[in-house]
Design a protein around this motif. Structure first.
Motif, PDB file in Angstrom:
ATOM      1  N   LYS A 251      26.996  32.761  33.756  1.00  0.00           N
ATOM      2  CA  LYS A 251      27.755  33.689  34.591  1.00  0.00           C
ATOM      3  C   LYS A 251      28.567  34.692  33.797  1.00  0.00           C
ATOM      4  CE  LYS A 251      28.393  31.295  38.876  1.00  0.00           C
ATOM      5  NZ  LYS A 251      29.318  30.874  39.886  1.00  0.00           N
ATOM      6  N   PHE A 252      28.719  35.858  34.412  1.00  0.00           N
ATOM      7  CA  PHE A 252      29.672  36.870  33.972  1.00  0.00           C
ATOM      8  C   PHE A 252      30.874  36.766  34.904  1.00  0.00           C
ATOM      9  CE2 PHE A 252      25.683  39.356  32.993  1.00  0.00           C
ATOM     10  CZ  PHE A 252      25.885  39.482  31.625  1.00  0.00           C
ATOM     11  N   THR A 253      32.071  36.882  34.355  1.00  0.00           N
ATOM     12  CA  THR A 253      33.288  36.964  35.159  1.00  0.00           C
ATOM     13  C   THR A 253      34.152  38.070  34.567  1.00  0.00           C
ATOM     14  OG1 THR A 253      33.241  34.567  35.549  1.00  0.00           O
ATOM     15  CG2 THR A 253      35.320  35.691  35.989  1.00  0.00           C
ATOM     16  N   PHE A 254      34.665  38.920  35.427  1.00  0.00           N
ATOM     17  CA  PHE A 254      35.614  39.946  34.999  1.00  0.00           C
ATOM     18  C   PHE A 254      36.550  40.186  36.170  1.00  0.00           C
ATOM     19  CE2 PHE A 254      36.102  44.651  33.520  1.00  0.00           C
ATOM     20  CZ  PHE A 254      37.313  44.355  32.905  1.00  0.00           C
ATOM     21  N   ASP A 255      37.822  39.901  35.966  1.00  0.00           N
ATOM     22  CA  ASP A 255      38.805  40.076  37.026  1.00  0.00           C
ATOM     23  C   ASP A 255      40.004  40.851  36.501  1.00  0.00           C
ATOM     24  OD1 ASP A 255      40.356  38.171  35.608  1.00  0.00           O
ATOM     25  OD2 ASP A 255      39.647  36.516  36.862  1.00  0.00           O
ATOM     26  N   ARG A 256      41.166  40.621  37.062  1.00  0.00           N
ATOM     27  CA  ARG A 256      42.350  41.377  36.665  1.00  0.00           C
ATOM     28  C   ARG A 256      43.045  40.820  35.430  1.00  0.00           C
ATOM     29  NH1 ARG A 256      45.774  41.075  41.663  1.00  0.00           N
ATOM     30  NH2 ARG A 256      44.547  39.195  41.901  1.00  0.00           N
ATOM     31  N   LYS A 257      42.528  39.699  34.878  1.00  0.00           N
ATOM     32  CA  LYS A 257      43.193  39.084  33.728  1.00  0.00           C
ATOM     33  C   LYS A 257      42.271  38.840  32.536  1.00  0.00           C
ATOM     34  CE  LYS A 257      46.545  36.784  36.660  1.00  0.00           C
ATOM     35  NZ  LYS A 257      46.992  35.537  37.242  1.00  0.00           N
ATOM     36  N   VAL A 258      41.030  38.444  32.807  1.00  0.00           N
ATOM     37  CA  VAL A 258      40.112  38.073  31.726  1.00  0.00           C
ATOM     38  C   VAL A 258      38.678  38.500  32.038  1.00  0.00           C
ATOM     39  CG1 VAL A 258      41.446  36.023  31.046  1.00  0.00           C
ATOM     40  CG2 VAL A 258      39.571  35.776  32.666  1.00  0.00           C
ATOM     41  N   ALA A 259      37.895  38.542  30.967  1.00  0.00           N
ATOM     42  CA  ALA A 259      36.448  38.685  31.074  1.00  0.00           C
ATOM     43  C   ALA A 259      35.858  37.425  30.440  1.00  0.00           C
ATOM     44  CB  ALA A 259      35.968  39.924  30.341  1.00  0.00           C
ATOM     45  N   GLN A 260      34.858  36.839  31.082  1.00  0.00           N
ATOM     46  CA  GLN A 260      34.242  35.612  30.569  1.00  0.00           C
ATOM     47  C   GLN A 260      32.726  35.693  30.654  1.00  0.00           C
ATOM     48  OE1 GLN A 260      35.668  32.351  33.010  1.00  0.00           O
ATOM     49  NE2 GLN A 260      37.449  32.015  31.707  1.00  0.00           N
ATOM     50  N   VAL A 261      32.102  35.016  29.700  1.00  0.00           N
ATOM     51  CA  VAL A 261      30.683  34.710  29.752  1.00  0.00           C
ATOM     52  C   VAL A 261      30.642  33.193  29.702  1.00  0.00           C
ATOM     53  CG1 VAL A 261      28.510  34.800  28.478  1.00  0.00           C
ATOM     54  CG2 VAL A 261      29.933  36.839  28.656  1.00  0.00           C
ATOM     55  N   SER A 262      29.976  32.584  30.693  1.00  0.00           N
ATOM     56  CA  SER A 262      30.062  31.124  30.777  1.00  0.00           C
ATOM     57  C   SER A 262      28.744  30.470  31.156  1.00  0.00           C
ATOM     58  CB  SER A 262      31.136  30.715  31.796  1.00  0.00           C
ATOM     59  OG  SER A 262      30.780  31.124  33.108  1.00  0.00           O
ATOM     60  N   LEU A 263      28.683  29.202  30.798  1.00  0.00           N
ATOM     61  CA  LEU A 263      27.647  28.296  31.275  1.00  0.00           C
ATOM     62  C   LEU A 263      28.400  27.335  32.180  1.00  0.00           C
ATOM     63  CD1 LEU A 263      24.850  26.526  29.351  1.00  0.00           C
ATOM     64  CD2 LEU A 263      26.336  25.226  30.841  1.00  0.00           C
TER      65      LEU A 263
ATOM     66  N   MET B 292      49.155  48.353  42.547  1.00  0.00           N
ATOM     67  CA  MET B 292      48.274  47.463  43.297  1.00  0.00           C
ATOM     68  C   MET B 292      47.219  48.288  44.034  1.00  0.00           C
ATOM     69  SD  MET B 292      49.022  44.247  42.963  1.00  0.00           S
ATOM     70  CE  MET B 292      48.334  43.412  44.371  1.00  0.00           C
ATOM     71  N   PHE B 293      46.094  47.672  44.168  1.00  0.00           N
ATOM     72  CA  PHE B 293      45.002  48.308  44.896  1.00  0.00           C
ATOM     73  C   PHE B 293      44.798  47.578  46.214  1.00  0.00           C
ATOM     74  CE2 PHE B 293      44.158  49.257  40.464  1.00  0.00           C
ATOM     75  CZ  PHE B 293      43.776  50.591  40.503  1.00  0.00           C
ATOM     76  N   SER B 294      44.380  48.309  47.215  1.00  0.00           N
ATOM     77  CA  SER B 294      44.035  47.662  48.472  1.00  0.00           C
ATOM     78  C   SER B 294      42.768  46.841  48.247  1.00  0.00           C
ATOM     79  CB  SER B 294      43.787  48.706  49.569  1.00  0.00           C
ATOM     80  OG  SER B 294      42.554  49.379  49.331  1.00  0.00           O
ATOM     81  N   ARG B 295      42.483  45.962  49.164  1.00  0.00           N
ATOM     82  CA  ARG B 295      41.284  45.117  49.068  1.00  0.00           C
ATOM     83  C   ARG B 295      40.031  45.996  48.969  1.00  0.00           C
ATOM     84  NH1 ARG B 295      41.396  40.068  52.387  1.00  0.00           N
ATOM     85  NH2 ARG B 295      40.797  38.867  50.597  1.00  0.00           N
ATOM     86  N   GLU B 296      39.974  47.052  49.766  1.00  0.00           N
ATOM     87  CA  GLU B 296      38.819  47.954  49.756  1.00  0.00           C
ATOM     88  C   GLU B 296      38.704  48.707  48.426  1.00  0.00           C
ATOM     89  OE1 GLU B 296      35.985  48.763  51.490  1.00  0.00           O
ATOM     90  OE2 GLU B 296      36.524  46.871  52.441  1.00  0.00           O
ATOM     91  N   GLU B 297      39.839  49.195  47.922  1.00  0.00           N
ATOM     92  CA  GLU B 297      39.837  49.908  46.639  1.00  0.00           C
ATOM     93  C   GLU B 297      39.383  48.974  45.519  1.00  0.00           C
ATOM     94  OE1 GLU B 297      43.472  53.133  47.078  1.00  0.00           O
ATOM     95  OE2 GLU B 297      43.970  51.015  46.836  1.00  0.00           O
ATOM     96  N   SER B 298      39.891  47.753  45.539  1.00  0.00           N
ATOM     97  CA  SER B 298      39.518  46.768  44.523  1.00  0.00           C
ATOM     98  C   SER B 298      38.026  46.468  44.579  1.00  0.00           C
ATOM     99  CB  SER B 298      40.339  45.486  44.720  1.00  0.00           C
ATOM    100  OG  SER B 298      40.016  44.553  43.727  1.00  0.00           O
ATOM    101  N   LYS B 299      37.501  46.310  45.776  1.00  0.00           N
ATOM    102  CA  LYS B 299      36.072  46.037  45.947  1.00  0.00           C
ATOM    103  C   LYS B 299      35.242  47.198  45.395  1.00  0.00           C
ATOM    104  CE  LYS B 299      32.585  45.045  49.453  1.00  0.00           C
ATOM    105  NZ  LYS B 299      32.302  44.870  50.879  1.00  0.00           N
ATOM    106  N   LYS B 300      35.674  48.417  45.669  1.00  0.00           N
ATOM    107  CA  LYS B 300      34.956  49.598  45.204  1.00  0.00           C
ATOM    108  C   LYS B 300      34.969  49.665  43.672  1.00  0.00           C
ATOM    109  CE  LYS B 300      34.674  54.555  45.776  1.00  0.00           C
ATOM    110  NZ  LYS B 300      35.290  55.775  46.266  1.00  0.00           N
TER     111      LYS B 300
END
Length: 142
Positions: A39-51, A1-9
């Protein structure tokens, strides 16, 4: 796990490197339609390109979603064969929107090994989504 600050960085590092590797003036919020954003979305589970179709008025959201549904066949055959249509898509904060998107699963913004593949996925699919939007924007607006 990453801290909130590490994740933001890490997120900032990804998006900065993406912008440098794929310098392009993306349409995104400049659709000239306040209800529709790309929109672009990229998180800890998926990457998306969306309208995304977002409006407080459900009738307006439904109106634009129906227009997009009428273009579903051409969007699938000429632009994005894997596109997913979701009339009621819930965002992490609980807001309900309509989303038309492609996604890459089992990737994480925290795993730098995923980054090259995700950057290519995001760029390639956003170019196609932008082409589609530009080609049919007059129909969508009216």
């Amino acid at each position: 796990m990453f801290s909130r600050e590490e994740s933001k960085k890490i997120r900032q590092e990804f998006w900065t490197s993406f912008g440098k590797e794929f310098p392009h003036k993306w349409l995104l919020y400049n659709t000239k339609m306040k209800e529709i954003q790309l929109k672009f979305t990229f998180d800890r589970k998926v990457a998306q390109v969306s309208l995304d179709i977002a409006d407080e008025d459900e009738m307006i959201r439904a109106y634009y979603y129906e227009k997009m549904q009428s273009l579903q066949k051409v969007l699938r055959t000429e632009y994005l064969p894997e596109v997913i249509f979701e009339e009621n898509y819930e965002l992490p904060e609980g807001k309900l929107i309509s989303r038309i998107y492609v996604q890459k699963e089992n990737v994480s913004i925290h795993n730098k090994k995923d980054w090259p593949e995700v950057k290519t996925f995001l760029s390639t699919n956003m170019v196609l989504l932008e082409e589609f939007f530009k080609d049919f924007s007059d129909f969508i607006k009216d």
